[in-house]
Write a protein that holds these residues in place. Structure first.
Motif, PDB file in Angstrom:
ATOM      1  N   LYS A 163     -15.626   1.595  12.634  1.00 47.45           N
ATOM      2  CA  LYS A 163     -16.038   1.443  11.247  1.00 47.45           C
ATOM      3  C   LYS A 163     -14.857   1.117  10.338  1.00 47.45           C
ATOM      4  O   LYS A 163     -13.751   1.623  10.529  1.00 47.45           O
ATOM      5  CB  LYS A 163     -16.743   2.715  10.769  1.00 47.45           C
ATOM      6  CG  LYS A 163     -18.111   2.916  11.419  1.00 47.45           C
ATOM      7  CD  LYS A 163     -18.662   4.286  11.167  1.00 47.45           C
ATOM      8  CE  LYS A 163     -18.810   4.579   9.697  1.00 47.45           C
ATOM      9  NZ  LYS A 163     -19.364   5.926   9.451  1.00 47.45           N
ATOM     10  N   PHE A 164     -15.139   0.287   9.381  1.00 45.84           N
ATOM     11  CA  PHE A 164     -14.131  -0.108   8.396  1.00 45.84           C
ATOM     12  C   PHE A 164     -14.172   0.881   7.241  1.00 45.84           C
ATOM     13  O   PHE A 164     -15.214   1.096   6.628  1.00 45.84           O
ATOM     14  CB  PHE A 164     -14.435  -1.520   7.890  1.00 45.84           C
ATOM     15  CG  PHE A 164     -13.441  -2.043   6.908  1.00 45.84           C
ATOM     16  CD1 PHE A 164     -12.233  -2.554   7.346  1.00 45.84           C
ATOM     17  CD2 PHE A 164     -13.714  -2.051   5.556  1.00 45.84           C
ATOM     18  CE1 PHE A 164     -11.317  -3.055   6.439  1.00 45.84           C
ATOM     19  CE2 PHE A 164     -12.811  -2.550   4.649  1.00 45.84           C
ATOM     20  CZ  PHE A 164     -11.606  -3.053   5.095  1.00 45.84           C
ATOM     21  N   SER A 165     -13.047   1.492   6.975  1.00 45.89           N
ATOM     22  CA  SER A 165     -13.005   2.486   5.906  1.00 45.89           C
ATOM     23  C   SER A 165     -12.931   1.791   4.548  1.00 45.89           C
ATOM     24  O   SER A 165     -12.037   0.991   4.290  1.00 45.89           O
ATOM     25  CB  SER A 165     -11.791   3.400   6.084  1.00 45.89           C
ATOM     26  OG  SER A 165     -11.678   4.294   4.993  1.00 45.89           O
ATOM     27  N   LYS A 166     -13.895   2.111   3.684  1.00 39.54           N
ATOM     28  CA  LYS A 166     -13.893   1.541   2.336  1.00 39.54           C
ATOM     29  C   LYS A 166     -12.869   2.224   1.447  1.00 39.54           C
ATOM     30  O   LYS A 166     -12.458   1.704   0.428  1.00 39.54           O
ATOM     31  CB  LYS A 166     -15.280   1.670   1.722  1.00 39.54           C
ATOM     32  CG  LYS A 166     -16.331   0.832   2.417  1.00 39.54           C
ATOM     33  CD  LYS A 166     -17.637   0.876   1.674  1.00 39.54           C
ATOM     34  CE  LYS A 166     -17.508   0.185   0.339  1.00 39.54           C
ATOM     35  NZ  LYS A 166     -18.785   0.143  -0.392  1.00 39.54           N
ATOM     36  N   GLU A 167     -12.459   3.423   1.862  1.00 40.05           N
ATOM     37  CA  GLU A 167     -11.480   4.168   1.068  1.00 40.05           C
ATOM     38  C   GLU A 167     -10.088   3.601   1.325  1.00 40.05           C
ATOM     39  O   GLU A 167      -9.624   3.544   2.462  1.00 40.05           O
ATOM     40  CB  GLU A 167     -11.516   5.649   1.460  1.00 40.05           C
ATOM     41  CG  GLU A 167     -10.571   6.522   0.665  1.00 40.05           C
ATOM     42  CD  GLU A 167     -10.589   7.970   1.123  1.00 40.05           C
ATOM     43  OE1 GLU A 167      -9.765   8.745   0.630  1.00 40.05           O
ATOM     44  OE2 GLU A 167     -11.419   8.305   1.976  1.00 40.05           O
ATOM     45  N   LYS A 168      -9.434   3.140   0.286  1.00 38.36           N
ATOM     46  CA  LYS A 168      -8.104   2.552   0.430  1.00 38.36           C
ATOM     47  C   LYS A 168      -7.056   3.666   0.370  1.00 38.36           C
ATOM     48  O   LYS A 168      -6.832   4.282  -0.672  1.00 38.36           O
ATOM     49  CB  LYS A 168      -7.855   1.520  -0.667  1.00 38.36           C
ATOM     50  CG  LYS A 168      -8.765   0.295  -0.563  1.00 38.36           C
ATOM     51  CD  LYS A 168      -8.464  -0.695  -1.667  1.00 38.36           C
ATOM     52  CE  LYS A 168      -9.313  -1.945  -1.517  1.00 38.36           C
ATOM     53  NZ  LYS A 168     -10.746  -1.679  -1.669  1.00 38.36           N
ATOM     54  N   LEU A 169      -6.423   3.909   1.512  1.00 31.09           N
ATOM     55  CA  LEU A 169      -5.396   4.944   1.575  1.00 31.09           C
ATOM     56  C   LEU A 169      -4.108   4.442   0.937  1.00 31.09           C
ATOM     57  O   LEU A 169      -3.818   3.243   0.915  1.00 31.09           O
ATOM     58  CB  LEU A 169      -5.136   5.343   3.030  1.00 31.09           C
ATOM     59  CG  LEU A 169      -6.315   5.977   3.776  1.00 31.09           C
ATOM     60  CD1 LEU A 169      -5.941   6.240   5.227  1.00 31.09           C
ATOM     61  CD2 LEU A 169      -6.749   7.277   3.113  1.00 31.09           C
ATOM     62  N   THR A 170      -3.315   5.373   0.440  1.00 32.12           N
ATOM     63  CA  THR A 170      -2.032   5.051  -0.177  1.00 32.12           C
ATOM     64  C   THR A 170      -0.924   5.798   0.552  1.00 32.12           C
ATOM     65  O   THR A 170      -1.171   6.658   1.401  1.00 32.12           O
ATOM     66  CB  THR A 170      -2.025   5.458  -1.660  1.00 32.12           C
ATOM     67  OG1 THR A 170      -2.131   6.904  -1.737  1.00 32.12           O
ATOM     68  CG2 THR A 170      -3.199   4.837  -2.405  1.00 32.12           C
ATOM     69  N   LEU A 171       0.303   5.481   0.203  1.00 31.31           N
ATOM     70  CA  LEU A 171       1.448   6.190   0.787  1.00 31.31           C
ATOM     71  C   LEU A 171       1.396   7.674   0.451  1.00 31.31           C
ATOM     72  O   LEU A 171       1.740   8.526   1.276  1.00 31.31           O
ATOM     73  CB  LEU A 171       2.750   5.568   0.274  1.00 31.31           C
ATOM     74  CG  LEU A 171       3.078   4.181   0.850  1.00 31.31           C
ATOM     75  CD1 LEU A 171       4.126   3.488   0.005  1.00 31.31           C
ATOM     76  CD2 LEU A 171       3.538   4.291   2.295  1.00 31.31           C
ATOM     77  N   GLN A 172       0.936   7.993  -0.747  1.00 27.03           N
ATOM     78  CA  GLN A 172       0.821   9.404  -1.122  1.00 27.03           C
ATOM     79  C   GLN A 172      -0.213  10.126  -0.263  1.00 27.03           C
ATOM     80  O   GLN A 172      -0.047  11.304   0.065  1.00 27.03           O
ATOM     81  CB  GLN A 172       0.465   9.533  -2.609  1.00 27.03           C
ATOM     82  CG  GLN A 172       1.590   9.124  -3.556  1.00 27.03           C
ATOM     83  CD  GLN A 172       2.881   9.885  -3.284  1.00 27.03           C
ATOM     84  OE1 GLN A 172       2.885  11.110  -3.148  1.00 27.03           O
ATOM     85  NE2 GLN A 172       3.985   9.152  -3.187  1.00 27.03           N
ATOM     86  N   ASP A 173      -1.274   9.406   0.116  1.00 32.17           N
ATOM     87  CA  ASP A 173      -2.267   9.996   1.023  1.00 32.17           C
ATOM     88  C   ASP A 173      -1.631  10.321   2.368  1.00 32.17           C
ATOM     89  O   ASP A 173      -1.876  11.385   2.946  1.00 32.17           O
ATOM     90  CB  ASP A 173      -3.442   9.038   1.232  1.00 32.17           C
ATOM     91  CG  ASP A 173      -4.315   8.898  -0.003  1.00 32.17           C
ATOM     92  OD1 ASP A 173      -4.458   9.901  -0.743  1.00 32.17           O
ATOM     93  OD2 ASP A 173      -4.844   7.808  -0.235  1.00 32.17           O
ATOM     94  N   LEU A 174      -0.803   9.407   2.880  1.00 33.06           N
ATOM     95  CA  LEU A 174      -0.153   9.639   4.176  1.00 33.06           C
ATOM     96  C   LEU A 174       0.806  10.818   4.113  1.00 33.06           C
ATOM     97  O   LEU A 174       0.921  11.589   5.072  1.00 33.06           O
ATOM     98  CB  LEU A 174       0.591   8.380   4.630  1.00 33.06           C
ATOM     99  CG  LEU A 174      -0.265   7.139   4.909  1.00 33.06           C
ATOM    100  CD1 LEU A 174       0.570   6.068   5.574  1.00 33.06           C
ATOM    101  CD2 LEU A 174      -1.465   7.476   5.779  1.00 33.06           C
ATOM    102  N   ILE A 175       1.474  10.971   2.992  1.00 38.03           N
ATOM    103  CA  ILE A 175       2.358  12.132   2.816  1.00 38.03           C
ATOM    104  C   ILE A 175       1.529  13.413   2.807  1.00 38.03           C
ATOM    105  O   ILE A 175       1.876  14.405   3.449  1.00 38.03           O
ATOM    106  CB  ILE A 175       3.176  11.998   1.515  1.00 38.03           C
ATOM    107  CG1 ILE A 175       4.157  10.817   1.617  1.00 38.03           C
ATOM    108  CG2 ILE A 175       3.936  13.293   1.220  1.00 38.03           C
ATOM    109  CD1 ILE A 175       4.825  10.462   0.307  1.00 38.03           C
ATOM    110  N   ARG A 176       0.400  13.359   2.097  1.00 39.55           N
ATOM    111  CA  ARG A 176      -0.472  14.539   2.009  1.00 39.55           C
ATOM    112  C   ARG A 176      -1.062  14.897   3.374  1.00 39.55           C
ATOM    113  O   ARG A 176      -1.201  16.065   3.703  1.00 39.55           O
ATOM    114  CB  ARG A 176      -1.584  14.255   0.986  1.00 39.55           C
ATOM    115  CG  ARG A 176      -2.542  15.396   0.752  1.00 39.55           C
ATOM    116  CD  ARG A 176      -3.341  15.152  -0.534  1.00 39.55           C
ATOM    117  NE  ARG A 176      -3.903  13.813  -0.578  1.00 39.55           N
ATOM    118  CZ  ARG A 176      -5.074  13.482  -0.026  1.00 39.55           C
ATOM    119  NH1 ARG A 176      -5.795  14.404   0.584  1.00 39.55           N
ATOM    120  NH2 ARG A 176      -5.539  12.246  -0.119  1.00 39.55           N
TER     121      ARG A 176
END
Length: 514
Positions: A242-255
């Motif tokens: 599945k293609f995630s519609k939620e666009k992750l950010t660098l801050q998300d990866l840190i979290r």
């Protein structure tokens, strides 16, 4: 118009007074007449009033619409007494259209309505005449998908499910939060084949015993892979990523703990300095998502060419030109490969080249581009360690068909690639950046060598969750002088290393060798 709606086995009919220029019938809650049945499409059919006459049209439904026992093929007139059949529903036109001006249609009352599907965004619910052809096609496709893929539709709609695997009609698994689970749902043999044919037909592709494999992209960006018997021994198999519609950010990866703030700071410097980087990792390690997020560090004013087999990357910069390879048609003609697109991109004045995944002879063309002025390029490839990434690129370069000495290929690889970002999915299902490694020059024996700048270090377990942290590996990048001359501030751990006696001399020796 007055419609009398009855359903087999459901008692007396409903009598509906629906005066309007258009009445839509289907199972979606927003339809004027809601027909709650799995065999009814979301927007199944519509009745329109024109010049005092009624006409009915099927809206590309999966199971079709009948009028007086005859299946609709295009638009047909309706008269008082005509009977419309949709799945188990019989809708009788008791009176012809009123000549009065259209009024907003009244919705069908007193019938339980199914919950609005979470995939409504995928199939725009705008009126058919207001939709683009692409939107109409997507809407019709998702309506048919819901019908054909009913056993696994709950997983397709569930945002926490990332992948669905059908290993034959009676064995279905899905991945949720990095963990595989078995589903109690099953298909029939005929049902799973019908679902496969539906996807292939929409894609305009052929899948049969002669062509038992299909890899395609759905309208929302999700990937589907299909294998038929005899190649698939348990029966027709389907894998939907599945293609995630939620666009992750660098801050998300840190979290999430995928990487640390220091690593983000270091990668930002490397991207600004136009270092060539490869994101490597195994299947489902998050390589594409990681590449997409790191690409966000590229300055907005630069021209970026994105080259992929199936469009997955979503760069947000202003000047992005996406290119996508093209499979051959049913006659085996018209194929456009990644390698051809990489070559073409060099004549399109790119500031940066981003390749979704390097998996063939295009590796040679990309390496040559990196070595001849197209610095700052990014790509992904399958490999389980930084050193294996270099060997993998070497092997892929051989797929180009050119007879090059191994030492020449290794020189190309080691001089083209500056950094390797290694991603992995750990046993607990979490995805981590495990290494940020710099590629050094070949040893005198002609072997690859890398040095880790950052590593993920496991420190223990909390229940079934792996605990650890990203640490500096004790090595300074050989381009330390470039970082300082450009005015960038070193991340804290690297600044501390640089302050130690003899550290800069050691870097100078490595830079000279590099």
């Amino acid at each position: 118009m007055i419609l009398s709606v009855s359903q087999a086995g459901n008692g007396s009919p409903r009598r509906l007074d629906l005066q309007g220029a258009e009445v839509v019938l289907g199972k979606h809650p927003d339809c004027d007449v809601v027909l709650a049945d799995a065999k009814v499409s979301r927007r199944h059919a519509h009745i329109v009033s024109r010049a005092g006459a009624l006409f009915i049209n099927d809206l590309g439904s999966t199971n079709g619409t009948k009028v007086n026992g005859k299946r609709l093929d295009g638009e047909a007139p309706l008269r008082s007494g005509d009977v419309i059949e949709i799945a188990a529903f019989r809708i009788q036109v008791d009176e012809g259209p009123a000549g009065a001006a259209p009024r907003p249609a009244q919705r069908a009352p007193a019938e339980p309505k199914p919950a609005a599907p979470k995939l409504a965004e995928k199939a725009a619910e705008a009126k058919a005449e207001e939709e683009s052809e692409e939107a109409k096609k997507a809407r019709m496709f998702w309506a048919s998908m819901e019908s054909f893929f009913q056993p696994i539709w709950q997983y397709i709609e569930n945002p926490s499910v990332s992948e669905i695997m059908v290993n034959g009609p009676r064995e279905i698994f899905f991945e949720r939060k990095g963990k595989l689970e078995r589903s109690p749902a099953t298909f029939t043999e005929e049902g799973v084949r019908a679902a496969i044919m539906n996807v292939a037909q929409f894609m305009g592709r052929r899948v049969n015993e002669e062509n038992p494999y299909l890899d395609a992209r759905l309208p929302d960006g999700s990937r589907v892979a299909i294998v038929l018997p005899p190649c698939s021994r348990k029966g027709p198999s389907i894998a939907i990523r599945k293609f995630s519609k939620e666009k992750l950010t660098l801050q998300d990866l840190i979290r999430f703990g995928t990487m640390s703030e220091e690593i983000v700071q270091f990668l930002d410097i490397a991207v600004k300095l136009r270092k060539n980087m490869i994101v490597s990792g195994g299947t489902s390690s998050g390589k594409t998502s990681l590449l997409n997020i790191i690409s966000a560090l590229i300055p907005n004013e630069q021209r970026i060419l994105v080259i992929e087999d199936s469009a997955e990357l979503q760069l947000q910069q202003e000047h992005v030109l996406p290119l996508e390879s093209k499979p051959p048609d049913k006659h085996g003609k018209g194929e456009v490969t990644l390698r051809e697109l990489v070559r073409a991109s060099l004549r399109l004045r790119p500031d940066r080249i981003v390749v979704g995944e390097v998996r063939g002879g295009e590796a040679l063309d990309l390496l040559q581009a990196m070595n001849t002025g197209h610095s700052g390029s990014l790509a992904t490839t399958h490999a389980s360690s930084p050193l294996q990434t270099l060997s993998r690129l070497e092997t892929l370069t051989l797929f180009s068909g050119l007879d090059l000495p191994i030492i020449a290929i290794r020189e190309q690889v080691s001089t083209a690639i500056d950094l390797i970002i290694q991603a992995a999915r750990l046993p607990d299902g979490s995805r981590k950046v495990t290494h940020i490694s710099e590629v050094l020059s070949l040893t005198p024996e002609g072997k690859y060598q890398v040095q880790d700048i950052y590593r993920f270090v496991r420190t223990g377990m909390e229940g079934d969750r792996i605990v650890g942290e990203h640490r500096a590996a004790g090595n300074l990048p050989s381009f330390l002088d470039e970082i300082e001359l450009a005015g960038f501030k070193l991340p804290p751990s690297l600044a501390e290393l640089a302050s130690q006696p003899g550290a800069r001399e050691k870097v100078a020796r490595k830079a000279g060798a590099h």
